[in-house]
Design a protein around this motif. Structure first.
Motif, PDB file in Angstrom:
ATOM      1  N   MET A  60       0.826  -1.216   0.000  1.00 18.23           N
ATOM      2  CA  MET A  60       0.000   0.000   0.000  1.00 18.23           C
ATOM      3  C   MET A  60       0.855   1.260   0.000  1.00 18.23           C
ATOM      4  SD  MET A  60      -2.939  -1.041   2.782  1.00 18.23           S
ATOM      5  CE  MET A  60      -4.046  -2.425   2.502  1.00 18.23           C
ATOM      6  N   LYS A  61       1.891   1.260   0.832  1.00 21.00           N
ATOM      7  CA  LYS A  61       2.750   2.444   0.964  1.00 21.00           C
ATOM      8  C   LYS A  61       3.515   2.705  -0.329  1.00 21.00           C
ATOM      9  CE  LYS A  61       4.567   5.617   3.750  1.00 21.00           C
ATOM     10  NZ  LYS A  61       4.880   6.644   2.748  1.00 21.00           N
ATOM     11  N   ALA A  62       3.887   1.645  -1.022  1.00 22.70           N
ATOM     12  CA  ALA A  62       4.656   1.804  -2.258  1.00 22.70           C
ATOM     13  C   ALA A  62       3.823   2.410  -3.381  1.00 22.70           C
ATOM     14  CB  ALA A  62       5.213   0.458  -2.701  1.00 22.70           C
ATOM     15  N   GLN A  63       2.494   2.174  -3.352  1.00 26.31           N
ATOM     16  CA  GLN A  63       1.665   2.650  -4.471  1.00 26.31           C
ATOM     17  C   GLN A  63       0.880   3.911  -4.138  1.00 26.31           C
ATOM     18  OE1 GLN A  63      -2.078   2.157  -4.910  1.00 26.31           O
ATOM     19  NE2 GLN A  63      -2.162   1.951  -2.684  1.00 26.31           N
ATOM     20  N   GLY A  64       1.012   4.418  -2.937  1.00 27.62           N
ATOM     21  CA  GLY A  64       0.286   5.623  -2.554  1.00 27.62           C
ATOM     22  C   GLY A  64       0.021   5.621  -1.065  1.00 27.62           C
ATOM     23  N   ASP A  65      -0.792   6.541  -0.610  1.00 30.25           N
ATOM     24  CA  ASP A  65      -1.009   6.688   0.826  1.00 30.25           C
ATOM     25  C   ASP A  65      -2.356   6.175   1.305  1.00 30.25           C
ATOM     26  OD1 ASP A  65       1.419   7.703   1.464  1.00 30.25           O
ATOM     27  OD2 ASP A  65       0.827   9.788   1.210  1.00 30.25           O
ATOM     28  N   ASP A  66      -3.171   5.610   0.398  1.00 28.43           N
ATOM     29  CA  ASP A  66      -4.469   5.142   0.868  1.00 28.43           C
ATOM     30  C   ASP A  66      -4.508   3.622   0.884  1.00 28.43           C
ATOM     31  OD1 ASP A  66      -4.591   4.617  -1.855  1.00 28.43           O
ATOM     32  OD2 ASP A  66      -6.732   5.058  -1.980  1.00 28.43           O
ATOM     33  N   GLY A  67      -5.586   3.090   1.406  1.00 28.09           N
ATOM     34  CA  GLY A  67      -5.756   1.654   1.559  1.00 28.09           C
ATOM     35  C   GLY A  67      -6.647   1.403   2.750  1.00 28.09           C
ATOM     36  N   HIS A  68      -7.064   0.139   2.917  1.00 26.56           N
ATOM     37  CA  HIS A  68      -7.937  -0.185   4.042  1.00 26.56           C
ATOM     38  C   HIS A  68      -7.602  -1.588   4.520  1.00 26.56           C
ATOM     39  CE1 HIS A  68     -12.089   0.996   5.831  1.00 26.56           C
ATOM     40  NE2 HIS A  68     -11.465   0.185   6.658  1.00 26.56           N
ATOM     41  N   VAL A  69      -7.322  -1.701   5.808  1.00 29.04           N
ATOM     42  CA  VAL A  69      -7.027  -2.989   6.428  1.00 29.04           C
ATOM     43  C   VAL A  69      -8.159  -3.334   7.388  1.00 29.04           C
ATOM     44  CG1 VAL A  69      -5.470  -4.260   7.957  1.00 29.04           C
ATOM     45  CG2 VAL A  69      -4.530  -2.690   6.232  1.00 29.04           C
ATOM     46  N   PHE A  70      -8.686  -4.554   7.249  1.00 30.63           N
ATOM     47  CA  PHE A  70      -9.738  -5.042   8.137  1.00 30.63           C
ATOM     48  C   PHE A  70      -9.199  -6.166   9.003  1.00 30.63           C
ATOM     49  CE2 PHE A  70     -12.089  -3.097   4.714  1.00 30.63           C
ATOM     50  CZ  PHE A  70     -13.180  -2.507   5.336  1.00 30.63           C
ATOM     51  N   LEU A  71      -9.554  -6.137  10.274  1.00 33.26           N
ATOM     52  CA  LEU A  71      -9.272  -7.233  11.191  1.00 33.26           C
ATOM     53  C   LEU A  71     -10.619  -7.837  11.577  1.00 33.26           C
ATOM     54  CD1 LEU A  71      -6.720  -5.507  13.623  1.00 33.26           C
ATOM     55  CD2 LEU A  71      -6.290  -6.497  11.371  1.00 33.26           C
ATOM     56  N   ILE A  72     -10.857  -9.084  11.191  1.00 35.66           N
ATOM     57  CA  ILE A  72     -12.103  -9.721  11.591  1.00 35.66           C
ATOM     58  C   ILE A  72     -11.895 -10.289  12.995  1.00 35.66           C
ATOM     59  CG2 ILE A  72     -13.891 -11.381  11.000  1.00 35.66           C
ATOM     60  CD1 ILE A  72     -13.485  -8.925   9.081  1.00 35.66           C
ATOM     61  N   ASN A  73     -12.384  -9.523  13.931  1.00 32.06           N
ATOM     62  CA  ASN A  73     -12.208  -9.776  15.356  1.00 32.06           C
ATOM     63  C   ASN A  73     -13.371 -10.641  15.848  1.00 32.06           C
ATOM     64  OD1 ASN A  73     -11.503  -9.517  18.084  1.00 32.06           O
ATOM     65  ND2 ASN A  73     -11.231  -7.311  17.988  1.00 32.06           N
ATOM     66  N   SER A  74     -13.824 -10.454  17.047  1.00 31.78           N
ATOM     67  CA  SER A  74     -14.942 -11.198  17.615  1.00 31.78           C
ATOM     68  C   SER A  74     -15.468 -10.443  18.823  1.00 31.78           C
ATOM     69  CB  SER A  74     -14.488 -12.599  18.044  1.00 31.78           C
ATOM     70  OG  SER A  74     -15.489 -13.238  18.815  1.00 31.78           O
ATOM     71  N   ALA A  75     -16.751 -10.651  19.123  1.00 33.97           N
ATOM     72  CA  ALA A  75     -17.301 -10.057  20.344  1.00 33.97           C
ATOM     73  C   ALA A  75     -16.557 -10.547  21.570  1.00 33.97           C
ATOM     74  CB  ALA A  75     -18.794 -10.396  20.460  1.00 33.97           C
ATOM     75  N   VAL A  76     -15.980 -11.770  21.510  1.00 31.85           N
ATOM     76  CA  VAL A  76     -15.228 -12.276  22.657  1.00 31.85           C
ATOM     77  C   VAL A  76     -13.860 -11.615  22.768  1.00 31.85           C
ATOM     78  CG1 VAL A  76     -16.429 -14.489  22.538  1.00 31.85           C
ATOM     79  CG2 VAL A  76     -14.146 -14.276  21.522  1.00 31.85           C
ATOM     80  N   GLY A  77     -13.507 -10.789  21.797  1.00 31.68           N
ATOM     81  CA  GLY A  77     -12.299  -9.979  21.912  1.00 31.68           C
ATOM     82  C   GLY A  77     -12.496  -8.772  22.812  1.00 31.68           C
ATOM     83  N   HIS A  78     -13.723  -8.615  23.338  1.00 30.84           N
ATOM     84  CA  HIS A  78     -14.060  -7.495  24.225  1.00 30.84           C
ATOM     85  C   HIS A  78     -14.621  -7.993  25.560  1.00 30.84           C
ATOM     86  CE1 HIS A  78     -13.580  -4.770  20.762  1.00 30.84           C
ATOM     87  NE2 HIS A  78     -14.158  -5.737  20.085  1.00 30.84           N
ATOM     88  N   VAL A  79     -15.506  -8.974  25.505  1.00 33.20           N
ATOM     89  CA  VAL A  79     -16.108  -9.556  26.714  1.00 33.20           C
ATOM     90  C   VAL A  79     -16.167 -11.068  26.522  1.00 33.20           C
ATOM     91  CG1 VAL A  79     -18.156  -9.676  28.167  1.00 33.20           C
ATOM     92  CG2 VAL A  79     -17.511  -7.499  27.124  1.00 33.20           C
TER      93      VAL A  79
END
Length: 248
Positions: free
Chosen positions: A131-150
């Motif tokens: 992403m950095k090599a081709q420009g400054d934009d992009g989007h990264v998703f982390l598929i987390n879980s509700a159990v990552g909070h409670v």
């Protein structure tokens, strides 16, 4: 989604469940979509489930995301064949149900940490480089879980090291937000935390405990597409999605 048309999206854990649905949604919305998984043939079969004009946008590469060397090589292959990465969906995840206190459970614990934590770290590092090599934009998703909070209490159903691994994902999201900013980029980070989703990693006992109140993979894919359509100045950092009637 116009700004993402004909740009490259990479989805890990793309052979089934939520990951397979992400692949179909991204391809149908105009993105060149590369699915990574051990079962490459199952990703290729997803072409049968998309619009005719989207079939050629789906590509599959066999990859074990717990293997750092393999991840590095695969992202270089993606760049050379399809172009720089614009969107990364860290979806691959595993769960084990044996107790943490059970003897000889090292293999289960390592499998979860290697996939749910290290897999994200290796993949995001390589995607960021692209992403950095081709420009400054992009989007990264982390598929987390509700159990990552409670952490819910599930009688006779230990989630082992899975909730701690997802708590790590919650913190990783903030670390990436800070680092993307420190590198003076406009790359976004979004952590999506679903409740129980109907998939191969949710066993039927847990579904029964929830009185069948579970999400479908399409519910999570809809959220991902929504996040991608936000204006450049809007970052959805954390999105929690629970099924109506969930007990936990």
């Amino acid at each position: 989604m116009e700004r993402w048309h004909n740009r490259v999206a990479v989805v890990t854990g793309a052979s089934s469940g939520i990951g397979a649905t992400f692949v179909k949604y991204l391809a149908n919305n105009g993105m060149i979509t590369v699915g990574l998984a051990r079962r490459k043939e199952r990703i290729e079969a997803l072409r049968d489930d998309v619009k005719d004009e989207a079939k050629a946008r789906i590509h599959a590469i066999k990859c074990d995301i717990t293997n750092e060397t393999e991840v590095v090589a695969v992202f270089k292959e993606i760049e050379s064949k399809y172009g720089p990465v614009a969107v990364l969906v860290n979806n691959a995840g595993v769960v084990r149900h044996s107790d943490l206190l059970k003897e000889n459970n090292s293999q289960d614990i390592r499998a979860v940490i290697d996939t749910n934590v290290y897999g994200i770290v290796w993949s995001t590092r390589e995607a960021f480089r692209s992403m950095k090599a081709q420009g400054d934009d992009g989007h990264v998703f982390l598929i987390n879980s509700a159990v990552g909070h409670v952490v819910p209490y599930l009688p006779n159903n230990s989630l082992n090291i899975y909730p701690p691994s997802k708590h790590a994902v919650t913190v990783l999201a903030e670390m990436y937000r800070q680092e993307f900013q420190n590198y003076n980029t406009k790359i976004k980070i979004t952590s999506i935390s679903p409740g129980a989703v109907r998939s191969e990693i949710i066993n039927e006992e847990i579904v029964k405990l929830m009185d069948n109140n579970v999400l479908d993979p399409e519910n999570i894919a809809d959220a991902l597409i929504y996040c991608l359509q936000t204006p450049p100045n809007v970052q959805i950092h954390e999105l929690t999605i629970k099924p109506l009637g969930e007990k936990f």
